[in-house]
Design a protein around this motif. Structure first.
Motif, mmCIF file in Angstrom:
data_model
loop_
_atom_site.group_PDB
_atom_site.id
_atom_site.type_symbol
_atom_site.label_atom_id
_atom_site.label_comp_id
_atom_site.label_asym_id
_atom_site.label_seq_id
_atom_site.Cartn_x
_atom_site.Cartn_y
_atom_site.Cartn_z
ATOM 1 N N LEU A 103 8.550 0.423 -11.654
ATOM 2 C CA LEU A 103 8.113 0.289 -10.263
ATOM 3 C C LEU A 103 6.794 -0.466 -10.167
ATOM 4 C CD1 LEU A 103 8.973 3.846 -8.937
ATOM 5 C CD2 LEU A 103 10.131 1.704 -8.326
ATOM 6 N N LYS A 104 5.890 -0.172 -11.074
ATOM 7 C CA LYS A 104 4.595 -0.857 -11.057
ATOM 8 C C LYS A 104 4.772 -2.358 -11.307
ATOM 9 C CE LYS A 104 -0.117 -0.595 -12.717
ATOM 10 N NZ LYS A 104 -0.362 -1.904 -12.225
ATOM 11 N N LYS A 105 5.645 -2.717 -12.248
ATOM 12 C CA LYS A 105 5.910 -4.133 -12.517
ATOM 13 C C LYS A 105 6.482 -4.823 -11.276
ATOM 14 C CE LYS A 105 6.763 -3.594 -17.428
ATOM 15 N NZ LYS A 105 7.796 -3.521 -18.460
ATOM 16 N N ARG A 106 7.413 -4.149 -10.619
ATOM 17 C CA ARG A 106 8.012 -4.721 -9.411
ATOM 18 C C ARG A 106 6.975 -4.868 -8.302
ATOM 19 N NH1 ARG A 106 13.824 -4.427 -9.168
ATOM 20 N NH2 ARG A 106 14.643 -3.414 -11.021
ATOM 21 N N ARG A 107 6.096 -3.891 -8.169
ATOM 22 C CA ARG A 107 5.050 -3.957 -7.156
ATOM 23 C C ARG A 107 4.095 -5.105 -7.465
ATOM 24 N NH1 ARG A 107 0.135 -2.941 -6.164
ATOM 25 N NH2 ARG A 107 -0.563 -2.315 -4.121
ATOM 26 N N ASP A 108 3.759 -5.271 -8.737
ATOM 27 C CA ASP A 108 2.896 -6.381 -9.140
ATOM 28 C C ASP A 108 3.540 -7.727 -8.806
ATOM 29 O OD1 ASP A 108 1.070 -4.523 -10.085
ATOM 30 O OD2 ASP A 108 1.572 -4.830 -12.200
ATOM 31 N N GLU A 109 4.861 -7.818 -8.992
ATOM 32 C CA GLU A 109 5.578 -9.039 -8.640
ATOM 33 C C GLU A 109 5.480 -9.302 -7.134
ATOM 34 O OE1 GLU A 109 9.595 -8.667 -10.086
ATOM 35 O OE2 GLU A 109 8.910 -8.479 -12.160
ATOM 36 N N MET A 110 5.566 -8.237 -6.350
ATOM 37 C CA MET A 110 5.446 -8.386 -4.897
ATOM 38 C C MET A 110 4.045 -8.860 -4.513
ATOM 39 S SD MET A 110 8.299 -7.933 -3.399
ATOM 40 C CE MET A 110 7.535 -8.150 -1.811
ATOM 41 N N GLU A 111 3.033 -8.371 -5.208
ATOM 42 C CA GLU A 111 1.669 -8.830 -4.934
ATOM 43 C C GLU A 111 1.542 -10.330 -5.221
ATOM 44 O OE1 GLU A 111 -0.981 -6.235 -7.151
ATOM 45 O OE2 GLU A 111 -1.475 -5.198 -5.274
ATOM 46 N N LYS A 112 2.180 -10.780 -6.284
ATOM 47 C CA LYS A 112 2.156 -12.210 -6.611
ATOM 48 C C LYS A 112 2.864 -13.020 -5.533
ATOM 49 C CE LYS A 112 1.808 -11.505 -11.551
ATOM 50 N NZ LYS A 112 2.518 -11.471 -12.815
ATOM 51 N N GLU A 113 3.979 -12.490 -5.021
ATOM 52 C CA GLU A 113 4.687 -13.185 -3.942
ATOM 53 C C GLU A 113 3.799 -13.280 -2.705
ATOM 54 O OE1 GLU A 113 7.661 -14.735 -3.975
ATOM 55 O OE2 GLU A 113 7.879 -14.235 -6.089
ATOM 56 N N ALA A 122 14.646 -5.569 -3.808
ATOM 57 C CA ALA A 122 14.749 -4.994 -5.148
ATOM 58 C C ALA A 122 13.756 -3.845 -5.320
ATOM 59 C CB ALA A 122 14.511 -6.063 -6.207
ATOM 60 N N MET A 123 12.548 -4.018 -4.815
ATOM 61 C CA MET A 123 11.544 -2.968 -4.912
ATOM 62 C C MET A 123 11.946 -1.757 -4.077
ATOM 63 S SD MET A 123 8.706 -1.964 -6.193
ATOM 64 C CE MET A 123 7.537 -0.666 -5.886
ATOM 65 N N SER A 124 12.427 -1.981 -2.887
ATOM 66 C CA SER A 124 12.869 -0.878 -2.029
ATOM 67 C C SER A 124 13.997 -0.092 -2.684
ATOM 68 C CB SER A 124 13.326 -1.403 -0.672
ATOM 69 O OG SER A 124 12.253 -1.918 0.058
ATOM 70 N N ASP A 125 14.965 -0.810 -3.245
ATOM 71 C CA ASP A 125 16.076 -0.145 -3.926
ATOM 72 C C ASP A 125 15.597 0.649 -5.134
ATOM 73 O OD1 ASP A 125 17.795 -1.244 -2.054
ATOM 74 O OD2 ASP A 125 18.550 -2.812 -3.399
ATOM 75 N N ALA A 126 14.681 0.079 -5.900
ATOM 76 C CA ALA A 126 14.149 0.767 -7.078
ATOM 77 C C ALA A 126 13.373 2.020 -6.669
ATOM 78 C CB ALA A 126 13.253 -0.173 -7.885
ATOM 79 N N ASP A 159 0.828 -1.205 0.000
ATOM 80 C CA ASP A 159 0.000 0.000 0.000
ATOM 81 C C ASP A 159 0.861 1.254 0.000
ATOM 82 O OD1 ASP A 159 -2.317 -1.511 0.002
ATOM 83 O OD2 ASP A 159 -2.659 -1.307 2.163
ATOM 84 N N GLU A 160 1.937 1.222 0.788
ATOM 85 C CA GLU A 160 2.850 2.368 0.838
ATOM 86 C C GLU A 160 3.501 2.607 -0.521
ATOM 87 O OE1 GLU A 160 7.143 3.311 2.824
ATOM 88 O OE2 GLU A 160 5.668 2.296 4.105
ATOM 89 N N TRP A 161 3.953 1.520 -1.149
ATOM 90 C CA TRP A 161 4.581 1.658 -2.466
ATOM 91 C C TRP A 161 3.591 2.160 -3.502
ATOM 92 C CZ3 TRP A 161 7.211 -3.683 -1.746
ATOM 93 C CH2 TRP A 161 8.438 -3.512 -1.094
#
Length: 95
Positions: free
Chosen positions: A47-57, A82-86, A16-18
């Motif tokens: 960033l959106k792609k990475r966030r989507d990957e996190m949702e899948k995880e 990876a998401m935090s760094d991005a 949610d924060e991201w």
């Protein structure tokens, strides 16, 4: 609350924060010059792609049994980093 549930809540809150951070970058992009706008949108798409990957995880973890979730946690932790760094990189570039 067990460790798995606590991790899920932590990850859900971070997602949610991201999302909010990505929305801020998107709003900032709208006021930028045309060239900067293109760079913003490329960064936002990543960033959106990475966030989507996190949702899948997170979904995998939610559906995992107690024994399997620890293995999934390792993958989620890597994706989280990876998401935090991005996100930090995006704010350094455009913030």
């Amino acid at each position: 609350m067990d460790e798995k549930q606590a991790y899920q809540q932590k990850l859900d809150a971070k997602l949610d924060e991201w999302k909010a951070e990505i929305d801020k970058l998107r709003a900032k992009a709208e006021g930028a010059s045309a060239d900067a706008k293109l760079r913003y949108h490329d960064q936002i798409d990543d960033l959106k792609k990475r966030r989507d990957e996190m949702e899948k995880e997170l979904e995998k973890i939610q559906n995992a049994n107690a024994a399997a979730w620890n293995d999934l946690k390792a993958g989620a932790d890597k994706a989280w980093e990876a998401m935090s760094d991005a996100m930090k990189d995006a704010w350094r570039r455009f913030g």
